[in-house]
Design a protein around this motif. Structure first.
Motif, PDB file in Angstrom:
ATOM      1  N   VAL A  16       0.866  -1.171   0.000  1.00 21.02           N
ATOM      2  CA  VAL A  16       0.000   0.000   0.000  1.00 21.02           C
ATOM      3  C   VAL A  16       0.910   1.231   0.000  1.00 21.02           C
ATOM      4  CG1 VAL A  16      -1.956  -1.146   1.131  1.00 21.02           C
ATOM      5  CG2 VAL A  16      -0.184  -0.039   2.529  1.00 21.02           C
ATOM      6  N   PRO A  17       0.408   2.383  -0.459  1.00 24.92           N
ATOM      7  CA  PRO A  17       1.270   3.571  -0.545  1.00 24.92           C
ATOM      8  C   PRO A  17       2.007   3.893   0.760  1.00 24.92           C
ATOM      9  CG  PRO A  17      -0.779   3.978  -1.703  1.00 24.92           C
ATOM     10  CD  PRO A  17      -0.937   2.651  -1.007  1.00 24.92           C
ATOM     11  N   GLU A  18       1.370   3.640   1.879  1.00 25.22           N
ATOM     12  CA  GLU A  18       1.983   3.943   3.179  1.00 25.22           C
ATOM     13  C   GLU A  18       3.225   3.087   3.443  1.00 25.22           C
ATOM     14  OE1 GLU A  18      -1.967   5.133   2.682  1.00 25.22           O
ATOM     15  OE2 GLU A  18      -1.382   3.044   2.915  1.00 25.22           O
ATOM     16  N   ASP A  19       3.405   1.990   2.708  1.00 22.97           N
ATOM     17  CA  ASP A  19       4.567   1.123   2.897  1.00 22.97           C
ATOM     18  C   ASP A  19       5.854   1.729   2.335  1.00 22.97           C
ATOM     19  OD1 ASP A  19       3.054  -0.917   4.107  1.00 22.97           O
ATOM     20  OD2 ASP A  19       2.692  -1.924   2.180  1.00 22.97           O
ATOM     21  N   PHE A  20       5.728   2.706   1.443  1.00 19.45           N
ATOM     22  CA  PHE A  20       6.920   3.235   0.778  1.00 19.45           C
ATOM     23  C   PHE A  20       7.979   3.716   1.767  1.00 19.45           C
ATOM     24  CE2 PHE A  20       9.582   6.583  -0.873  1.00 19.45           C
ATOM     25  CZ  PHE A  20      10.175   5.931  -1.949  1.00 19.45           C
ATOM     26  N   ALA A  21       7.585   4.506   2.745  1.00 15.25           N
ATOM     27  CA  ALA A  21       8.560   5.070   3.689  1.00 15.25           C
ATOM     28  C   ALA A  21       9.338   3.969   4.403  1.00 15.25           C
ATOM     29  CB  ALA A  21       7.860   5.979   4.696  1.00 15.25           C
ATOM     30  N   THR A  22       8.652   2.918   4.824  1.00 14.34           N
ATOM     31  CA  THR A  22       9.319   1.815   5.514  1.00 14.34           C
ATOM     32  C   THR A  22      10.255   1.069   4.581  1.00 14.34           C
ATOM     33  OG1 THR A  22       7.430   1.572   7.001  1.00 14.34           O
ATOM     34  CG2 THR A  22       8.942  -0.308   6.827  1.00 14.34           C
ATOM     35  N   GLU A  26      14.373   0.923   4.901  1.00 12.67           N
ATOM     36  CA  GLU A  26      15.085  -0.355   5.048  1.00 12.67           C
ATOM     37  C   GLU A  26      16.079  -0.581   3.910  1.00 12.67           C
ATOM     38  OE1 GLU A  26      15.176  -2.539   7.520  1.00 12.67           O
ATOM     39  OE2 GLU A  26      13.726  -1.432   8.726  1.00 12.67           O
ATOM     40  N   GLU A  27      15.679  -0.255   2.685  1.00 14.16           N
ATOM     41  CA  GLU A  27      16.559  -0.469   1.526  1.00 14.16           C
ATOM     42  C   GLU A  27      17.792   0.430   1.577  1.00 14.16           C
ATOM     43  OE1 GLU A  27      16.398  -2.854  -0.516  1.00 14.16           O
ATOM     44  OE2 GLU A  27      14.331  -3.374  -0.974  1.00 14.16           O
ATOM     45  N   THR A  28      17.700   1.577   2.236  1.00 15.00           N
ATOM     46  CA  THR A  28      18.849   2.477   2.333  1.00 15.00           C
ATOM     47  C   THR A  28      19.636   2.266   3.622  1.00 15.00           C
ATOM     48  OG1 THR A  28      17.436   4.216   3.261  1.00 15.00           O
ATOM     49  CG2 THR A  28      17.819   4.255   0.870  1.00 15.00           C
ATOM     50  N   ARG A  29      19.149   1.377   4.472  1.00 15.54           N
ATOM     51  CA  ARG A  29      19.820   1.096   5.745  1.00 15.54           C
ATOM     52  C   ARG A  29      20.494  -0.271   5.734  1.00 15.54           C
ATOM     53  NH1 ARG A  29      18.779  -1.625  10.267  1.00 15.54           N
ATOM     54  NH2 ARG A  29      16.732  -2.297   9.608  1.00 15.54           N
ATOM     55  N   ASP A  30      19.748  -1.290   5.288  1.00  8.24           N
ATOM     56  CA  ASP A  30      20.239  -2.665   5.420  1.00  8.24           C
ATOM     57  C   ASP A  30      19.593  -3.537   4.363  1.00  8.24           C
ATOM     58  OD1 ASP A  30      21.007  -5.206   6.233  1.00  8.24           O
ATOM     59  OD2 ASP A  30      19.627  -5.256   7.937  1.00  8.24           O
ATOM     60  N   ARG A  31      20.403  -4.058   3.445  1.00  2.33           N
ATOM     61  CA  ARG A  31      19.888  -4.974   2.427  1.00  2.33           C
ATOM     62  C   ARG A  31      20.424  -6.382   2.659  1.00  2.33           C
ATOM     63  NH1 ARG A  31      20.179  -3.580  -3.278  1.00  2.33           N
ATOM     64  NH2 ARG A  31      18.201  -4.639  -3.345  1.00  2.33           N
ATOM     65  N   ILE A  53       5.995  -0.734  -5.490  1.00  2.00           N
ATOM     66  CA  ILE A  53       4.891  -0.574  -4.546  1.00  2.00           C
ATOM     67  C   ILE A  53       3.591  -0.277  -5.278  1.00  2.00           C
ATOM     68  CG2 ILE A  53       3.998   0.982  -2.752  1.00  2.00           C
ATOM     69  CD1 ILE A  53       6.858   0.904  -1.580  1.00  2.00           C
ATOM     70  N   GLU A  54       3.629   0.630  -6.226  1.00  2.00           N
ATOM     71  CA  GLU A  54       2.418   1.012  -6.957  1.00  2.00           C
ATOM     72  C   GLU A  54       1.831  -0.139  -7.762  1.00  2.00           C
ATOM     73  OE1 GLU A  54       3.732   4.309  -9.310  1.00  2.00           O
ATOM     74  OE2 GLU A  54       3.706   5.696  -7.607  1.00  2.00           O
ATOM     75  N   ALA A  74       2.735  -6.210  10.844  1.00  2.00           N
ATOM     76  CA  ALA A  74       3.908  -5.360  10.608  1.00  2.00           C
ATOM     77  C   ALA A  74       4.576  -5.733   9.286  1.00  2.00           C
ATOM     78  CB  ALA A  74       4.902  -5.506  11.751  1.00  2.00           C
ATOM     79  N   LEU A  75       4.973  -4.730   8.513  1.00  2.00           N
ATOM     80  CA  LEU A  75       5.690  -4.962   7.270  1.00  2.00           C
ATOM     81  C   LEU A  75       7.059  -5.549   7.603  1.00  2.00           C
ATOM     82  CD1 LEU A  75       5.645  -4.638   4.194  1.00  2.00           C
ATOM     83  CD2 LEU A  75       6.569  -2.328   4.514  1.00  2.00           C
ATOM     84  N   ALA A  76       7.373  -6.708   7.002  1.00  2.00           N
ATOM     85  CA  ALA A  76       8.608  -7.422   7.342  1.00  2.00           C
ATOM     86  C   ALA A  76       9.559  -7.581   6.165  1.00  2.00           C
ATOM     87  CB  ALA A  76       8.250  -8.807   7.898  1.00  2.00           C
ATOM     88  N   GLY A  77       9.118  -7.254   4.945  1.00  2.00           N
ATOM     89  CA  GLY A  77       9.976  -7.406   3.775  1.00  2.00           C
ATOM     90  C   GLY A  77       9.154  -7.572   2.517  1.00  2.00           C
ATOM     91  N   ASP A  78       9.749  -8.251   1.522  1.00  2.00           N
ATOM     92  CA  ASP A  78       9.046  -8.463   0.264  1.00  2.00           C
ATOM     93  C   ASP A  78       9.477  -9.776  -0.367  1.00  2.00           C
ATOM     94  OD1 ASP A  78      10.962  -7.531  -2.349  1.00  2.00           O
ATOM     95  OD2 ASP A  78      11.626  -6.916  -0.374  1.00  2.00           O
ATOM     96  N   VAL A  79       8.629 -10.250  -1.263  1.00  2.00           N
ATOM     97  CA  VAL A  79       8.912 -11.451  -2.041  1.00  2.00           C
ATOM     98  C   VAL A  79       8.522 -11.149  -3.486  1.00  2.00           C
ATOM     99  CG1 VAL A  79       6.674 -12.554  -1.572  1.00  2.00           C
ATOM    100  CG2 VAL A  79       8.628 -13.960  -2.136  1.00  2.00           C
ATOM    101  N   GLN A  80       9.300 -11.681  -4.420  1.00  2.00           N
ATOM    102  CA  GLN A  80       8.998 -11.495  -5.835  1.00  2.00           C
ATOM    103  C   GLN A  80       9.002 -12.838  -6.548  1.00  2.00           C
ATOM    104  OE1 GLN A  80      12.506 -10.386  -5.207  1.00  2.00           O
ATOM    105  NE2 GLN A  80      11.541  -8.995  -3.763  1.00  2.00           N
ATOM    106  N   ALA A  81       8.085 -12.981  -7.474  1.00  2.00           N
ATOM    107  CA  ALA A  81       8.087 -14.102  -8.422  1.00  2.00           C
ATOM    108  C   ALA A  81       8.324 -13.482  -9.784  1.00  2.00           C
ATOM    109  CB  ALA A  81       6.759 -14.851  -8.390  1.00  2.00           C
TER     110      ALA A  81
END
Length: 188
Positions: A16-22, A26-31, A53-54, A74-81
């Motif tokens: 959701v749009p609100e997830d962008f900030a999180t 995270e992507e700029t802190r720890d990958r 995200i969009e 809580a948002l914990a990460g992402d998965v892609q196929a």
């Protein structure tokens, strides 16, 4: 079709749009130990995250399905196929997963892999689902094996790293026959 999957406190859902900030924080802190964080001023990376995200929750350009990994709200990460019709035959899917630091090591990755893999076999009629990771990424390797993936081999010099030797990666897969038989992973 919008994808939403759930098991054992783990939900795969559209961002959701609100997830962008999180996600951006995270992507700029720890990958993780195997990738460098993005720079805060990397506008191209920021735009890629925004598009992910969009356009999450359904197949983007018929090639990529991005989903948020949520744990107990809580948002914990992402998965892609990913499916690349120019590279592989129909029915072949590649997976990627990234969990935020506080959520690693709790079995979330295994559950997320099980959910997305089951979806690909049951709903998308996959014939093969595969993933690769750095040979030294023992946490990801454990998650793959617990999720029923079989180690198929080492891809030597697979991942380019600036100013270093290319990294070896391991390839894991599950086939439709494995899925239908409920076969547990084995290693060669």
């Amino acid at each position: 079709m919008t994808v939403r999957l759930h098991a054992g406190g783990v939900t795969l859902r559209p961002f959701v749009p609100e997830d962008f900030a999180t996600v951006w924080a995270e992507e700029t802190r720890d990958r993780g130990a195997f990738e460098s964080p993005w720079a805060l001023d990397d506008e191209r990376a920021r735009e890629r995250v925004q598009v992910r995200i969009e356009q999450s929750g359904s197949w983007r350009q018929e090639r990529v399905l991005d989903l948020a990994v949520e744990v107990d709200g809580a948002l914990a990460g992402d998965v892609q196929a990913r499916r690349d019709k120019d590279y592989a035959p129909p029915g072949i899917y590649d997976l990627g997963i990234g969990l935020f630091g506080d959520h690693r090591g709790h079995g979330i990755g295994t559950t997320a892999l099980e959910l997305i893999t089951g979806f690909l076999f049951d709903e998308e009629r996959a014939i093969r689902v595969q993933l690769s990771t750095d040979v030294d990424n023992h946490a990801m390797r454990r998650a793959a094996e617990k999720a029923g993936f079989t180690l198929e081999g080492v891809m030597r010099g697979f991942w380019h790293v600036p100013e270093q030797a290319a990294r070896d990666y391991v390839l894991y897969a599950r086939t439709r026959a494995d899925h239908e038989a409920g076969i547990v992973a084995t290693t060669p």
